[in-house]
Write an enzyme that holds these catalytic residues in place. Structure first.
Site, PDB file in Angstrom:
ATOM      1  N   ASP A 223       0.857  -1.191   0.000  1.00  0.00           N
ATOM      2  CA  ASP A 223       0.000   0.000   0.000  1.00  0.00           C
ATOM      3  C   ASP A 223       0.892   1.240   0.000  1.00  0.00           C
ATOM      4  O   ASP A 223       2.107   1.146   0.203  1.00  0.00           O
ATOM      5  CB  ASP A 223      -0.879  -0.054   1.259  1.00  0.00           C
ATOM      6  CG  ASP A 223      -1.882   1.064   1.294  1.00  0.00           C
ATOM      7  OD1 ASP A 223      -2.289   1.541   0.229  1.00  0.00           O
ATOM      8  OD2 ASP A 223      -2.255   1.474   2.422  1.00  0.00           O
TER       9      ASP A 223
ATOM     10  N   GLU B 148       2.645   4.836  -3.992  1.00  0.00           N
ATOM     11  CA  GLU B 148       2.647   5.828  -5.106  1.00  0.00           C
ATOM     12  C   GLU B 148       3.993   6.529  -5.246  1.00  0.00           C
ATOM     13  O   GLU B 148       4.332   6.877  -6.378  1.00  0.00           O
ATOM     14  CB  GLU B 148       1.517   6.842  -4.877  1.00  0.00           C
ATOM     15  CG  GLU B 148       0.115   6.264  -5.018  1.00  0.00           C
ATOM     16  CD  GLU B 148      -0.300   5.361  -3.861  1.00  0.00           C
ATOM     17  OE1 GLU B 148       0.221   5.556  -2.747  1.00  0.00           O
ATOM     18  OE2 GLU B 148      -1.133   4.461  -4.063  1.00  0.00           O
TER      19      GLU B 148
ATOM     20  N   ASP C 157      -8.900   4.124  -1.816  1.00  0.00           N
ATOM     21  CA  ASP C 157      -9.804   4.562  -0.743  1.00  0.00           C
ATOM     22  C   ASP C 157     -11.076   5.200  -1.283  1.00  0.00           C
ATOM     23  O   ASP C 157     -11.216   6.419  -1.369  1.00  0.00           O
ATOM     24  CB  ASP C 157      -9.061   5.545   0.166  1.00  0.00           C
ATOM     25  CG  ASP C 157      -7.891   4.875   0.866  1.00  0.00           C
ATOM     26  OD1 ASP C 157      -7.855   3.628   0.896  1.00  0.00           O
ATOM     27  OD2 ASP C 157      -7.011   5.591   1.375  1.00  0.00           O
TER      28      ASP C 157
END
Ligand code: GLC
Length: 799
Positions: free
Chosen positions: A405, A408, A483
């Protein structure tokens, strides 16, 4: 976001006339007087690569997107040197290159223009960073539609939209919000019943304008790097998507349990809580295969550690859960806490594995553990080290899968939400700044994770999940759409995102069912589960801030609905696994938007809600409160309503009833749908019989069932079972043929055939040319029989 007109005002440079042409096998080089070189590579008869250099020079050719297994080779290549153009002819298309301005026009062999340059390639010197901003403008053809582009939360048809690919942590994003978590710079254009695709393989921030700023212009550009794009000709969308998927790769088959139902939350802890959640699944008989540990299992959010108060004996917990059929999946983030007593930090410091700023110091950013440093996953040595870090977690503790997670990478408390642009990266020996490496950073992290999990899980198959990704990330892992929010609008978004991802070569994908932020009410949760079981990756996940989100959190009615739909997913596992097999084998997307399914029917071009789950099941989610059904478009052909068995003639929009315990669901006439018995987890039961639901059709239809050991790699040595069924229905007869391949012996001996929609009463049955005694095949006088799995031809006669 920078606009077309703005960048044009800043002064563009354009190629001028061609002064030199050279051919080197499949590569053609066109050089202009002002120093532009177009390198045109004929990869396949309908796949062409266009690469442009300015100032007479190309940078080294390197991409993370392209698969080593991509097909190569064409049948025909002819180059005509004519006035005023060069014409390159393959067995599928013609490419015209204008000698005065290097503009490109691509036609089919009947001279239908498929794609043509407006200004074509042009560029602008980037005086802030050096290098070019590279741009391409194309003519938008009449009635042209656009699809693909990964996780965009917009209408499936992108006509009129402007989008940006810059991998971004986008908590609680909204419809049409840009950019999101992934960069998949690939689109499909469709006009005149001919489809083509463009993959702009550039890892800088890229922009696409689909007739948004100027009605007749479609353009794409990047903040740096090369104008480097691949063109794929169809004419079918399926051919375009398969060609792109072939180029950027497919994953290996996942373990079958990964296609089961997964339950997650931020966070389940301590151990007692995890076990309680697991046992409640079993008590309530809601099938479930995996349970997730979010960041709170770690010690102070330090990756590769365990919080011993919350989890005193992780190995025992993982083993106990496994006994009961649960696989444990743990989270790993890229940020490494700055802590001199923390072994991972120390190793990375000692070996120089962290990213540095332009002037030398390490890059620091805040994430969950506070200040962190970030490994440079674009360095192969770092990836190898990172893969090795999983040894204890996987080989010793026994964890079954990992989700990466915040890759990015997401950085807190800074307006850019990510690393500074001057951060340096190795980029596999092509050193560069974060401007170039940003979009592939998460991909390289999850690639390293995949290598580690694969190594330590062997001889079993790995399961890895990522949030960030670039084209090609599908080779390593599944992904989810980040999300989202517990709203009806997000249910709509989840539906288009999954279809769009599948159209973009990335099929193993799912949303946080029920929504990550906020809490759904029971109705929304039920409607989302009904959709989610038809997504390739099926997981409930939520932030945990707003209450419980387990299937039983919304009262008995919703619990029952959830069970019913998860059970249906488990019954459909052999169908779903076959979808995965076709994705891996042929690049067929696991979900098909209606336009993919039937591009000839223009009614499908702007539909967003209906989609095909695999190739023979039509699904359309209910997306509003208090609905008792909905209007939907049924594509052409005959379809069986799954719930009522009513046969509908498609090509029309109609109202379909679907009260809270149903979703509009149709089976294509002629389909043979394989089903397993309901299991609480994959492998709970030995499969003793394969149920085949045979949907009668007057005419011919083929269906496939792929099976193997559901784990391990024996299938690669031929130990799989591939059955192709051909059904031919006549007025008084139904003929079923079976063609089998592979050496895997399935655990069952018989098929239970359940006929649907037979227009006659069964009188006689012939198996492999012999009439059988109806009793011997357990004929119940109704519409089901049991036959040996080895039959090759079956005739059902009726009156
Ligand atoms: C991010 C993830 C989410 C996770 C949370 C805590 O927001 O997208 O899935 O639960 O971080 O780790």
């Amino acid at each position: 976001m920078i606009t077309n007109t703005e960048i044009e005002k800043r002064g563009n440079l354009y190629p001028n006339h061609i002064v030199d042409f050279r051919q080197d096998n499949d590569k053609l080089y066109f050089t202009t007087q002002n120093g532009v070189i177009l390198e045109l590579t004929v990869l396949r008869d309908s796949a062409i690569r266009f690469r442009y250099a300015t100032e007479h020079a190309f940078e080294p050719d390197f991409s993370y997107a392209i698969s080593e297994d991509a097909s190569k080779g064409y049948n025909e290549l002819e180059v005509l040197d004519e006035i005023p153009e060069f014409v390159i002819i393959t067995s599928k298309i013609k490419i015209h290159i204008n000698k005065t301005n290097l503009k490109v026009e691509i036609t089919d062999l009947n001279d239908l223009v498929i794609n043509e340059d407006e200004f074509g390639f042009h560029w602008e010197e980037n005086y802030d960073y050096g290098g070019n901003i590279v741009k391409m403008t194309k003519v938008t053809q009449s009635a042209e539609s656009f699809y693909g582009m990964g996780d965009k939360a917009s209408h499936t048809n992108l006509k009129g939209k402007r989008i940006n690919n810059w991998v971004t942590d986008s908590y609680a994003y909204g419809k049409d919000q840009e950019p999101l978590y992934k960069s998949i710079p690939f689109y499909v254009g469709l006009h005149s019943d001919a489809a083509y695709g463009i993959f702009f393989d550039n890892s800088f921030s890229t922009y696409f304008d689909f007739a948004h700023e100027r009605r007749n212009v479609t353009s794409f550009w990047a903040d740096g790097g090369e104008m480097n794009y691949y063109f794929f000709y169809g004419p079918k969308i399926s051919q375009v998507v398969e060609a792109y998927t072939d180029l950027t790769g497919v994953p290996e088959l996942p373990p079958l349990w990964a296609l089961g139902f997964h339950q997650s939350k931020w966070s389940y802890y301590p151990e007692k809580k995890v076990k309680k959640i697991a046992s409640t699944f079993r008590e309530l008989k809601i099938p479930c295969d995996a349970i997730y540990l979010d960041i709170d299992y770690m010690e102070g959010f330090r990756c590769f550690t365990w919080n011993n108060r919350r989890f005193p004996n992780p190995k025992k917990m993982v083993d106990d859960l496994y006994e009961d059929g649960f696989k444990t999946v743990t989270m790993i983030d890229p940020g490494i806490k700055i802590d001199r007593d923390y072994w991972v930090y120390k190793q990375a410091m000692d070996n120089g594995y962290f990213c540095r700023r332009a002037d030398g110091p390490h890059f620091k950013g805040k994430v969950w553990p506070g200040e962190c440093k970030f490994p440079d996953f674009t360095n192969p040595e770092v990836r190898e080290w990172w893969a090795g870090l999983y040894k204890e977690m996987i080989a010793e503790v026994g964890v079954h899968g990992v989700w990466n997670d915040m890759n990015e990478p997401a950085i807190m408390e800074v307006p850019t939400k990510t690393a500074n642009l001057d951060v340096r990266h190795d980029y596999d020996g092509h050193p560069c700044s974060h401007r170039k490496a940003h979009n592939i950073y998460g991909m390289q992290m999850v690639r390293a994770t995949f290598e580690g999990i694969k190594k330590y899980t062997f001889p079993k198959r790995p399961f890895v999940l990522t949030r960030a990704g670039y084209s090609g990330t599908q080779r390593y892992c599944a992904t989810w759409t980040g999300d989202n929010v517990a709203t009806w609008e997000h249910l709509w978004i989840a539906n288009v995102q999954m279809q769009r991802m599948c159209m973009s070569g990335y099929s193993f994908v799912g949303s946080d069912i029920g929504g990550f932020a906020e809490q759904p009410n029971g109705e929304l949760f039920a409607r989302w589960i009904q959709l989610g079981v038809f997504h390739p990756f099926c997981r409930v996940h939520s932030s945990g801030d707003h209450g419980e989100q387990e299937p039983w959190s919304f009262g008995d009615e919703v619990t029952d609905i959830t069970r019913k739909f998860i059970e249906l997913r488990y019954q459909l596992l052999p169908y779903l696994y076959t979808m995965f097999y076709k994705y891996v084998k042929e690049g067929v997307p696991m979900l098909q938007s209606l336009v993919y399914y039937d591009q000839e029917d223009t009614q499908t071009h702007f539909r967003t809600d209906e989609f095909l789950f695999g190739e023979q099941i039509l699904v359309c989610p209910v997306q509003e409160a208090n609905a008792k059904g909905r209007r939907m478009y049924i594509p052409k052909g005959k379809w069986y309503n799954y719930w009522t068995e009513e046969v509908v003639d498609g090509g029309i929009e109609k109202w379909v009833s679907a009260d809270i315990d149903k979703i509009p669901l149709f089976i294509k006439a002629g389909a043979i749908i394989p089903k397993y018995p309901i299991q609480q987890y994959v492998g709970e039961k030995e499969i003793r019989e394969l149920k085949l639901d045979v949907y009668y059709k007057e005419g011919v239809e083929t269906s496939t069932v792929y099976e193997d050991q559901q784990e391990g790699y024996d299938y690669k040595k031929g130990r799989f079972s591939l059955r192709k069924f051909r059904q031919r229905g006549k007025e008084n007869e139904l003929i079923m043929q079976q063609f089998k391949d592979g050496s895997y012996i399935t655990t069952y001996e018989t098929f239970k055939l359940q006929f649907h929609g037979l227009p006659f009463k069964i009188e006689n049955i012939e198996v492999d040319n012999e009439m059988v005694d109806l009793k011997s095949i357990n004929f119940d006088g109704g519409n089901s029989i049991e036959v040996s799995k080895d039959f090759t031809e079956l005739h059902i006669f009726g009156q």
